[in-house]
Design a protein around this motif. Structure first.
Motif, PDB file in Angstrom:
ATOM      1  N   HIS A  83      -5.312   0.141   0.125  1.00 17.79           N
ATOM      2  CA  HIS A  83      -5.560   0.641   1.486  1.00 17.79           C
ATOM      3  C   HIS A  83      -6.546  -0.263   2.204  1.00 17.79           C
ATOM      4  CE1 HIS A  83      -7.702   3.004   4.543  1.00 17.79           C
ATOM      5  NE2 HIS A  83      -6.559   3.685   4.687  1.00 17.79           N
ATOM      6  N   ALA A  84      -7.606  -0.615   1.506  1.00 23.28           N
ATOM      7  CA  ALA A  84      -8.614  -1.492   2.109  1.00 23.28           C
ATOM      8  C   ALA A  84      -8.025  -2.858   2.445  1.00 23.28           C
ATOM      9  CB  ALA A  84      -9.804  -1.639   1.168  1.00 23.28           C
ATOM     10  N   LEU A  85      -7.185  -3.387   1.560  1.00 19.70           N
ATOM     11  CA  LEU A  85      -6.566  -4.688   1.820  1.00 19.70           C
ATOM     12  C   LEU A  85      -5.621  -4.619   3.025  1.00 19.70           C
ATOM     13  CD1 LEU A  85      -5.779  -5.846  -1.849  1.00 19.70           C
ATOM     14  CD2 LEU A  85      -7.577  -6.693  -0.308  1.00 19.70           C
ATOM     15  N   ASN A  98      -4.770   2.160  -8.004  1.00 18.29           N
ATOM     16  CA  ASN A  98      -5.334   1.140  -7.129  1.00 18.29           C
ATOM     17  C   ASN A  98      -4.970   1.380  -5.660  1.00 18.29           C
ATOM     18  OD1 ASN A  98      -2.620   0.641  -7.434  1.00 18.29           O
ATOM     19  ND2 ASN A  98      -2.848  -1.594  -7.379  1.00 18.29           N
ATOM     20  N   ALA A  99      -4.554   2.609  -5.314  1.00 19.12           N
ATOM     21  CA  ALA A  99      -4.125   2.905  -3.943  1.00 19.12           C
ATOM     22  C   ALA A  99      -5.255   2.675  -2.941  1.00 19.12           C
ATOM     23  CB  ALA A  99      -3.604   4.331  -3.848  1.00 19.12           C
ATOM     24  N   ALA A 118      -5.949  -6.587   6.542  1.00 15.51           N
ATOM     25  CA  ALA A 118      -4.842  -7.419   7.023  1.00 15.51           C
ATOM     26  C   ALA A 118      -4.486  -7.055   8.457  1.00 15.51           C
ATOM     27  CB  ALA A 118      -3.631  -7.264   6.116  1.00 15.51           C
ATOM     28  N   LEU A 119      -4.537  -5.771   8.792  1.00 20.14           N
ATOM     29  CA  LEU A 119      -4.226  -5.344  10.160  1.00 20.14           C
ATOM     30  C   LEU A 119      -5.293  -5.817  11.148  1.00 20.14           C
ATOM     31  CD1 LEU A 119      -2.910  -1.707   9.523  1.00 20.14           C
ATOM     32  CD2 LEU A 119      -1.571  -3.657  10.339  1.00 20.14           C
ATOM     33  N   ARG A 120      -6.513  -5.860  10.697  1.00 18.62           N
ATOM     34  CA  ARG A 120      -7.591  -6.338  11.586  1.00 18.62           C
ATOM     35  C   ARG A 120      -7.394  -7.804  11.964  1.00 18.62           C
ATOM     36  NH1 ARG A 120     -11.549  -3.809   7.953  1.00 18.62           N
ATOM     37  NH2 ARG A 120     -12.099  -1.739   8.761  1.00 18.62           N
ATOM     38  N   PHE A 153       0.829  -1.198   0.000  1.00 23.22           N
ATOM     39  CA  PHE A 153       0.000   0.000   0.000  1.00 23.22           C
ATOM     40  C   PHE A 153       0.870   1.257   0.000  1.00 23.22           C
ATOM     41  CE2 PHE A 153      -2.330   3.080   2.891  1.00 23.22           C
ATOM     42  CZ  PHE A 153      -2.993   3.696   1.842  1.00 23.22           C
ATOM     43  N   ARG A 154       1.992   1.269   0.738  1.00 23.34           N
ATOM     44  CA  ARG A 154       2.864   2.440   0.775  1.00 23.34           C
ATOM     45  C   ARG A 154       3.398   2.759  -0.628  1.00 23.34           C
ATOM     46  NH1 ARG A 154       5.587   4.665   4.827  1.00 23.34           N
ATOM     47  NH2 ARG A 154       5.424   2.794   6.127  1.00 23.34           N
TER      48      ARG A 154
END
Length: 260
Positions: free
Chosen positions: A200-202, A195-196, A206-208, A185-186
């Motif tokens: 971001h959503a992915l 596709n940023a 992943a963090l959740r 994402f960065r």
């Protein structure tokens, strides 16, 4: 009359001799007295000239001593001011560096900022004009480090926390997936890729999947992805700062006359 002169010639001759002798003595005394007065006047003028020369020499010596004392006082003042600035800068930078590892105490950091600003102001007042560009460059690079720490230190702590987490129920996959998703994402966010938002959503999802990571750290990590990678950016700021510090020290040593 002639007869009288003939009859008294001896006496008159004696009187004439006495008168001539007296006149000669008086004339000699008069001439000697005038010579003495001239000598006295010359001696007086010589004494006055010598006194004036001595007084001028004393004044010049006093002026030189005062100028030397003033120069020494200014040099000591500048040396102290520059040393205080260097010390305040180093203490502040060390505190900023610690923020990448631990939150630190806000009151302490603020006090260090105030000490740095005060030391900077003192140097700006007493430093020679030729040193001011180096002082300003040091101030700029120090502020850059401070601003960068304010923006990025918390995210660095969060990433360190994420990378050091123990796997949940023995499964490390969510940890690796979260780190990889953030980096992907960065790259897209910095490049402003189309596709940023999707990435971001992915990354958010992943963090959740890492329940050990607090929610506020998840948010910090996502926001940080809009910036360039931390380590090269921090290294650049540090290099600029250390160069400014070295330049200031080198120029200050030259101005203060410090010889190896």
């Amino acid at each position: 009359m002639i007869e009288f002169l003939k009859n008294h010639s001896t006496i008159l001759l004696a009187l004439l001799t006495v008168a001539a002798a007296f006149g000669g003595t008086w004339l000699g005394s008069h001439i000697q007295a005038k010579g003495g007065l001239a000598q006295a006047e010359a001696a007086k003028k010589a004494a006055e000239t010598a006194a004036a020369a001595t007084l001028q020499a004393v004044r010049e010596q006093s002026d030189r001593a005062a100028a030397a004392a003033h120069a020494a006082a200014v040099r000591d003042q500048r040396t102290t001011a520059i040393a205080d600035l260097l010390r305040a800068t180093r203490e502040l930078v060390r505190a900023l560096d610690r923020q990448y590892r631990e939150p630190g105490d806000a009151a302490t950091t603020n006090a260090l900022h105030e000490a740095f600003i005060q030391a900077l102001g003192t140097v700006e007042l007493c430093a020679p004009t030729s040193l001011l560009p180096a002082v300003k460059e040091l101030a700029k690079t120090t502020r850059n480090l401070s601003d960068f720490a304010h923006e990025r230190a918390e995210s660095n702590r969060a990433m360190t926390h994420l990378q050091r987490l123990e796997p949940h129920e023995g499964d490390a996959t969510p940890l690796y997936r979260a780190v990889a998703a953030l980096e992907t994402f960065r790259t897209a966010a910095v490049a402003d890729a189309p596709n940023a938002l999707e990435l971001h959503a992915l990354a958010e999802e992943a963090l959740r999947q890492v329940p050990q990571l607090p929610e506020h750290e998840q948010v910090v990590l996502l926001v940080d992805c809009y910036y360039e990678p931390l380590r090269p950016a921090l290294a650049r700021h540090r290099n600029e700062h250390y160069q400014a510090m070295n330049d200031l020290i080198e120029q200050a040593r030259a101005i203060l006359g410090v010889n190896d």
